[in-house]
Design an enzyme around this catalytic site. Structure first.
Site, PDB file in Angstrom:
ATOM      1  CB  SER A   1      -0.926   0.013   1.223  1.00  0.00           C
ATOM      2  OG  SER A   1      -1.840  -1.060   1.157  1.00  0.00           O
TER       3      SER A   1
ATOM      4  N   GLY B   1      -6.341  -5.248  -3.246  1.00  0.00           N
ATOM      5  CA  GLY B   1      -6.833  -4.567  -2.039  1.00  0.00           C
ATOM      6  C   GLY B   1      -5.798  -3.606  -1.474  1.00  0.00           C
ATOM      7  CG  ASP B   2      -2.104  -5.208  -0.174  1.00  0.00           C
ATOM      8  OD1 ASP B   2      -2.918  -5.277   0.762  1.00  0.00           O
ATOM      9  OD2 ASP B   2      -1.300  -6.117  -0.454  1.00  0.00           O
ATOM     10  CB  ALA B   3      -3.273  -1.598  -5.580  1.00  0.00           C
TER      11      ALA B   3
END
EC number: 2.7.1.20
Length: 345
Positions: free
Chosen positions: A71, A299-301
């Protein structure tokens, strides 16, 4: 955009740095190790031989990973201001650790790793099958993080400088003490503290430290499966993502400077945002199936894209749009990788 000097060190991440060992595998491999798609687990004894077999049998790629580090690297990429972000975590004194340091600093992130020699750098098997992914993390060195490292003046300076702090729920398995320490600092100084539900097992097996941290959380991220697991563990009789998001947003807060906003992604379905007792839905830009390479890091991105606009005080709609854009770029690549410059405006 704010002047680059104002954004220097604005965002800090703390988490488990892992070197992703990514490969496209067949169903037999998943079955052999009892691994389910669209899940994230910690490696058990039975998974230990998997890493070696993966490297020998399949074409693997090594990518600097770990949820929070992903992230932060994406936020850094979206901001395009060297040193706007910082990251703290624990690695081993080994080749994988050096690779990770090289990869993250090349991204422009100011990394302050705690290097120790009692365990090797952590790895995460990223098993891709039919565009879906499953993660099996062998924390190793990442599990050795100590809050003493955080208290060193040169590392605490990163915390002092940051106005926004992001920690994935996975770090609850390693150093809840560090999380509480930083969360209290954020509350005292009126900073924005963000976390992620991260995986169903966190809500199931790390419930107490999770709830202790939640009291300080201003922005909570998660996907629909994680939100539903959280609700189930709390004994809430509902599967409705909007209702769950509202209930989490209303969870008591330790500090009243900021309200809590809950952001739940649902793959290609609309992202749900709960704030002020209301929910909003934001549709996701659909990516044609043939362009989808792998969902690892999506999801992290999303969080990285979202935070890149949040630190510039943009509104929720713009933050979500940036999150959707970053996720759409990542799923068209293998692993959490991106082109040299974002094309977002």
């Amino acid at each position: 955009m704010a002047p680059s000097s104002e954004l220097e060190g604005v965002l800090l991440g703390m988490g488990n740095p892992l070197l992703d060992i990514s490969a496209v595998v067949d169903e037999a491999f998943l079955d052999k190790y009892g691994v389910k798609l669209n899940n994230a687990i910690l490696a058990e004894e039975k998974h230990v031989p998997m890493y070696k077999e993966l490297a020998e049998k399949y074409q693997v790629e090594y990518i600097a990973g770990g949820a929070t580090q992903n992230s932060i690297r994406v936020a850094q990429w979206m901001l395009q201001i060297p040193g706007a972000t910082g990251y703290i975590g624990c690695i081993g004194k080994d080749k994988f650790g050096q690779e990770m340091y090289k990869s993250s600093t090349a991204s422009g992130v100011n990394v302050q790793y705690y290097e120790q020699d009692s365990a090797p750098t952590g790895t995460c098997a990223v098993l891709v099958h039919g565009g879906e992914r499953s993660l099996v993390a062998n924390l190793s060195a990442a599990n050795c993080y100590k809050s003493d490292h955080l208290r060193k003046p040169e590392n605490w300076a990163l915390v002092e400088k940051a106005k926004f702090i992001y920690i994935a729920g996975f770090f609850l398995t390693v150093s809840p003490e560090s999380i509480t320490f930083v969360a209290r600092h954020a509350a005292e100084k009126g900073k924005v503290f963000c976390m992620n539900l991260s995986a169903p097992f966190i809500s199931e097996f790390f419930k107490d430290p999770q709830l202790e941290a939640l009291a300080y959380v201003d922005y909570l991220f998660g996907n629909e499966t994680e939100a539903r697991t959280f609700a189930k563990v709390q004994g809430w009789e509902t599967d409705d993502v909007k209702e769950i998001a509202l209930k989490i947003a209303a969870w008591p807060k330790a500090c009243g400077t900021h309200k809590r906003i809950v952001v739940v992604t649902q793959g290609s379905d609309p992202t749900v945002v709960a704030e002020d007792g209301k929910t909003s839905e934001f549709p996701v830009v659909k990516i044609p199936k043939e362009k989808l390479v792998d969902t690892n890091g999506a999801g992290d991105a999303f969080v990285g894209g979202f935070l890149s606009r949040l630190v510039q005080c943009k509104d929720i709609r713009e933050c979500v749009r940036a999150g959707h854009y970053a996720a759409s770029v990542i799923i068209q690549e293998s692993g959490c990788k991106y082109p040299e410059k974002p094309n977002f405006e």
